[in-house]
Motif scaffolding. Structure first.
Motif, PDB file in Angstrom:
ATOM      1  N   LYS A   1     -49.148 -29.051   7.972  1.00  0.00           N
ATOM      2  CA  LYS A   1     -49.810 -27.754   8.131  1.00  0.00           C
ATOM      3  C   LYS A   1     -49.179 -26.712   7.213  1.00  0.00           C
ATOM      4  O   LYS A   1     -49.854 -25.792   6.745  1.00  0.00           O
ATOM      5  N   LEU A   2     -47.876 -26.838   6.950  1.00  0.00           N
ATOM      6  CA  LEU A   2     -47.230 -25.916   6.015  1.00  0.00           C
ATOM      7  C   LEU A   2     -47.788 -26.075   4.609  1.00  0.00           C
ATOM      8  O   LEU A   2     -47.880 -25.112   3.844  1.00  0.00           O
TER       9      LEU A   2
ATOM     10  N   LEU B   1     -39.728 -29.902   3.441  1.00  0.00           N
ATOM     11  CA  LEU B   1     -40.233 -30.161   2.095  1.00  0.00           C
ATOM     12  C   LEU B   1     -41.736 -29.947   1.981  1.00  0.00           C
ATOM     13  O   LEU B   1     -42.284 -29.966   0.872  1.00  0.00           O
ATOM     14  N   CYS B   2     -42.400 -29.713   3.105  1.00  0.00           N
ATOM     15  CA  CYS B   2     -43.828 -29.385   3.082  1.00  0.00           C
ATOM     16  C   CYS B   2     -44.072 -27.903   2.834  1.00  0.00           C
ATOM     17  O   CYS B   2     -45.214 -27.499   2.578  1.00  0.00           O
ATOM     18  N   ALA B   3     -43.031 -27.079   2.949  1.00  0.00           N
ATOM     19  CA  ALA B   3     -43.178 -25.655   2.652  1.00  0.00           C
ATOM     20  C   ALA B   3     -43.392 -25.466   1.150  1.00  0.00           C
ATOM     21  O   ALA B   3     -42.963 -26.283   0.337  1.00  0.00           O
ATOM     22  N   ASP B   4     -44.027 -24.374   0.785  1.00  0.00           N
ATOM     23  CA  ASP B   4     -44.320 -24.133  -0.621  1.00  0.00           C
ATOM     24  C   ASP B   4     -43.075 -23.776  -1.418  1.00  0.00           C
ATOM     25  O   ASP B   4     -42.903 -24.240  -2.546  1.00  0.00           O
ATOM     26  N   VAL B   5     -42.214 -22.952  -0.851  1.00  0.00           N
ATOM     27  CA  VAL B   5     -40.991 -22.517  -1.531  1.00  0.00           C
ATOM     28  C   VAL B   5     -39.849 -22.577  -0.524  1.00  0.00           C
ATOM     29  O   VAL B   5     -39.995 -22.112   0.614  1.00  0.00           O
ATOM     30  N   ILE B   6     -38.715 -23.152  -0.939  1.00  0.00           N
ATOM     31  CA  ILE B   6     -37.554 -23.293  -0.055  1.00  0.00           C
ATOM     32  C   ILE B   6     -36.381 -22.557  -0.662  1.00  0.00           C
ATOM     33  O   ILE B   6     -36.030 -22.775  -1.837  1.00  0.00           O
ATOM     34  N   VAL B   7     -35.755 -21.696   0.123  1.00  0.00           N
ATOM     35  CA  VAL B   7     -34.492 -21.069  -0.254  1.00  0.00           C
ATOM     36  C   VAL B   7     -33.452 -21.475   0.777  1.00  0.00           C
ATOM     37  O   VAL B   7     -33.789 -21.784   1.929  1.00  0.00           O
TER      38      VAL B   7
ATOM     39  N   ALA C   1     -48.180 -22.228  16.217  1.00  0.00           N
ATOM     40  CA  ALA C   1     -47.703 -21.039  15.506  1.00  0.00           C
ATOM     41  C   ALA C   1     -48.257 -20.977  14.088  1.00  0.00           C
ATOM     42  O   ALA C   1     -48.644 -19.901  13.602  1.00  0.00           O
ATOM     43  N   VAL C   2     -48.295 -22.122  13.395  1.00  0.00           N
ATOM     44  CA  VAL C   2     -48.818 -22.138  12.026  1.00  0.00           C
ATOM     45  C   VAL C   2     -50.319 -21.862  12.026  1.00  0.00           C
ATOM     46  O   VAL C   2     -50.822 -21.068  11.213  1.00  0.00           O
ATOM     47  N   ASP C   3     -51.042 -22.495  12.936  1.00  0.00           N
ATOM     48  CA  ASP C   3     -52.492 -22.270  13.004  1.00  0.00           C
ATOM     49  C   ASP C   3     -52.803 -20.811  13.299  1.00  0.00           C
ATOM     50  O   ASP C   3     -53.721 -20.219  12.702  1.00  0.00           O
TER      51      ASP C   3
END
Length: 275
Positions: free
Chosen positions: A94-95, A119-125, A35-37
């Motif tokens: 991959k994130l 925690l690999c995502a750029d921004v977390i809400v 899905a990310v790719d």
């Protein structure tokens, strides 16, 4: 295990194992990778939004299959173990390494391997009812992606990893683990609005700005930290205490083994309730 939606330049990637609290399995790993790719390669997508169906974002690895797999493995092959864990870590990363920005919207529990992922995502809400933590710090694991220090600094990373304590969403925002907290009922709307706001920028601008920010962590030795974290996770699962935890899970079930681990701390599923 994963479903996707696209609107206004935002690709929503949705963890879809709600009855299992979106616990991580090899199948979910592979579906997430695809899905990310796919989103990163789609010219109509500028931002990815990772979210989850059900009452929890991700309660970590599925302890049913993972404890059973260790119990049946015989002698520990550290190189084989590292390759297996790296196959999960490479997907979470991959994130981070996707050219396009990634936003995560966290509801409910986000624990253990779930934190390695998010925690690999750029921004977390997060919704105000969300909770984070790495309870395997108490026995049977270390954070594989090693993001804790990079996101929140030495003091707070050590404060929570050296206890495994639960981190409520508002506290997570205070210490820099996540960006924002909103009422639970507004989480999905807020996260989509933020991702859509990012998607107003030209795609090339988003990619350059993300690369610029992330390069700071790379220059601080992030790759080496991640390699060590992935290897030490295997070591922690095969200490005497780690093997005892697996044996106890085989005897009484993994839920009871986890409860016994956390009861002295009174948090997570062992949180003391008011009468």
């Amino acid at each position: 295990m994963i479903r996707t939606e696209t609107a206004a330049g935002v690709r929503s990637i949705i963890l879809n194992r709600p009855k299992e609290y979106n616990t991580i399995t090899p199948g979910l790993r592979d579906a997430l990778a695809g899905a990310v790719d796919e989103a990163d390669a789609d010219p109509d997508v500028r931002v990815m939004l990772l979210r989850a169906d059900g009452p929890a974002f991700c309660a970590g690895y599925g302890l049913d299959w993972s404890t059973e797999a260790q119990a049946a493995e015989g002698d520990w092959d550290s190189a084989k173990d590292f390759r297996l864990m790296k196959s999960f870590v490479d997907v979470y990363m991959k994130l981070w390494y996707a050219a396009k920005p990634t936003v995560a919207a966290v509801n409910g529990w986000c624990l253990a391997g779930g934190t390695d992922l998010v925690l690999c995502a750029d921004v977390i809400v997060a919704g105000e009812g969300a909770s984070f933590g790495y309870p395997p710090a108490r026995v049977w694991g270390t954070p594989t992606t090693a993001m804790w220090v990079y996101r929140m600094g030495f003091e707070q990373a050590k404060r929570y990893l050296l206890t495994g304590d639960e981190i409520p969403a508002r506290r997570a925002a205070e210490i820099g683990m996540i960006a924002e907290v909103v009422p639970d009922e507004r989480l999905q709307e807020h996260a989509m609005a933020l991702a859509s706001r990012m998607a107003l920028l030209p795609g090339n601008q988003l990619e350059m700005l993300k690369l610029l920010c992330n390069q700071t962590a790379e220059n601080m030795g992030f790759g080496a930290s991640r390699t060590l974290g992935t290897f030490l996770d295997g070591v922690a699962r095969h200490t005497r205490e780690g093997r005892d935890f697996v044996a106890r899970a085989a005897d009484v079930g993994f839920r009871q083994a986890v409860r016994e681990r956390d009861d002295p701390f009174g948090d997570y599923g062992s949180r003391r309730r008011e009468p």
